[in-house]
Design a protein around this motif. Structure first.
Motif, mmCIF file in Angstrom:
data_model
loop_
_atom_site.group_PDB
_atom_site.id
_atom_site.type_symbol
_atom_site.label_atom_id
_atom_site.label_comp_id
_atom_site.label_asym_id
_atom_site.label_seq_id
_atom_site.Cartn_x
_atom_site.Cartn_y
_atom_site.Cartn_z
ATOM 1 N N ILE A 151 0.860 -1.177 0.000
ATOM 2 C CA ILE A 151 0.000 0.000 0.000
ATOM 3 C C ILE A 151 0.896 1.226 0.000
ATOM 4 O O ILE A 151 1.893 1.273 0.712
ATOM 5 C CB ILE A 151 -0.910 0.022 1.238
ATOM 6 N N ARG A 152 0.530 2.225 -0.793
ATOM 7 C CA ARG A 152 1.271 3.482 -0.839
ATOM 8 C C ARG A 152 0.629 4.432 0.168
ATOM 9 O O ARG A 152 -0.578 4.640 0.161
ATOM 10 C CB ARG A 152 1.197 4.083 -2.239
ATOM 11 N N VAL A 153 1.459 4.997 1.041
ATOM 12 C CA VAL A 153 0.983 5.917 2.071
ATOM 13 C C VAL A 153 1.729 7.227 1.916
ATOM 14 O O VAL A 153 2.952 7.237 1.834
ATOM 15 C CB VAL A 153 1.216 5.340 3.488
ATOM 16 N N ALA A 154 0.997 8.339 1.870
ATOM 17 C CA ALA A 154 1.619 9.660 1.777
ATOM 18 C C ALA A 154 1.275 10.456 3.029
ATOM 19 O O ALA A 154 0.178 10.343 3.566
ATOM 20 C CB ALA A 154 1.116 10.407 0.543
ATOM 21 N N ALA A 155 2.243 11.249 3.484
ATOM 22 C CA ALA A 155 2.023 12.167 4.603
ATOM 23 C C ALA A 155 2.429 13.553 4.128
ATOM 24 O O ALA A 155 3.501 13.726 3.549
ATOM 25 C CB ALA A 155 2.855 11.747 5.809
ATOM 26 N N ILE A 156 1.559 14.534 4.350
ATOM 27 C CA ILE A 156 1.804 15.902 3.895
ATOM 28 C C ILE A 156 1.711 16.842 5.086
ATOM 29 O O ILE A 156 0.745 16.789 5.858
ATOM 30 C CB ILE A 156 0.770 16.316 2.828
ATOM 31 N N ASP A 157 2.710 17.696 5.237
ATOM 32 C CA ASP A 157 2.695 18.706 6.285
ATOM 33 C C ASP A 157 1.805 19.853 5.821
ATOM 34 O O ASP A 157 2.063 20.454 4.768
ATOM 35 C CB ASP A 157 4.108 19.203 6.572
ATOM 36 N N VAL A 158 0.775 20.170 6.591
ATOM 37 C CA VAL A 158 -0.173 21.202 6.169
ATOM 38 C C VAL A 158 0.432 22.596 6.162
ATOM 39 O O VAL A 158 0.013 23.450 5.391
ATOM 40 C CB VAL A 158 -1.460 21.186 7.036
#
Length: 63
Positions: A5-12
């Motif tokens: 599974i591809r998981v992305a995390a983005i800093d708002v």
């Protein structure tokens, strides 16, 4: 059939993004921890330098 599974995390605040690949068998909590740790490392944050929560109720999950 894919086993990852591809998981992305983005800093708002900065828009910085990191991506990890995780096995399908990993728990959501494990995936969130790894993605959050990778993002924190990219931003140069340490446990002592965590960004304070701004209290906003924006979309997404803050980790």
């Amino acid at each position: 059939m894919a086993n990852a599974i591809r998981v992305a995390a983005i800093d708002v605040a900065t828009g910085e993004e990191v991506v990890i690949q995780s096995p399908k068998t990993a728990t959501r909590l494990d995936m969130e921890r790894v993605a959050a740790a990778k993002l924190a490392r990219k931003l140069g944050l340490t446990p002592q330098k965590k960004r304070p929560d701004d209290g906003s109720s924006g979309r997404g999950i803050k980790v």
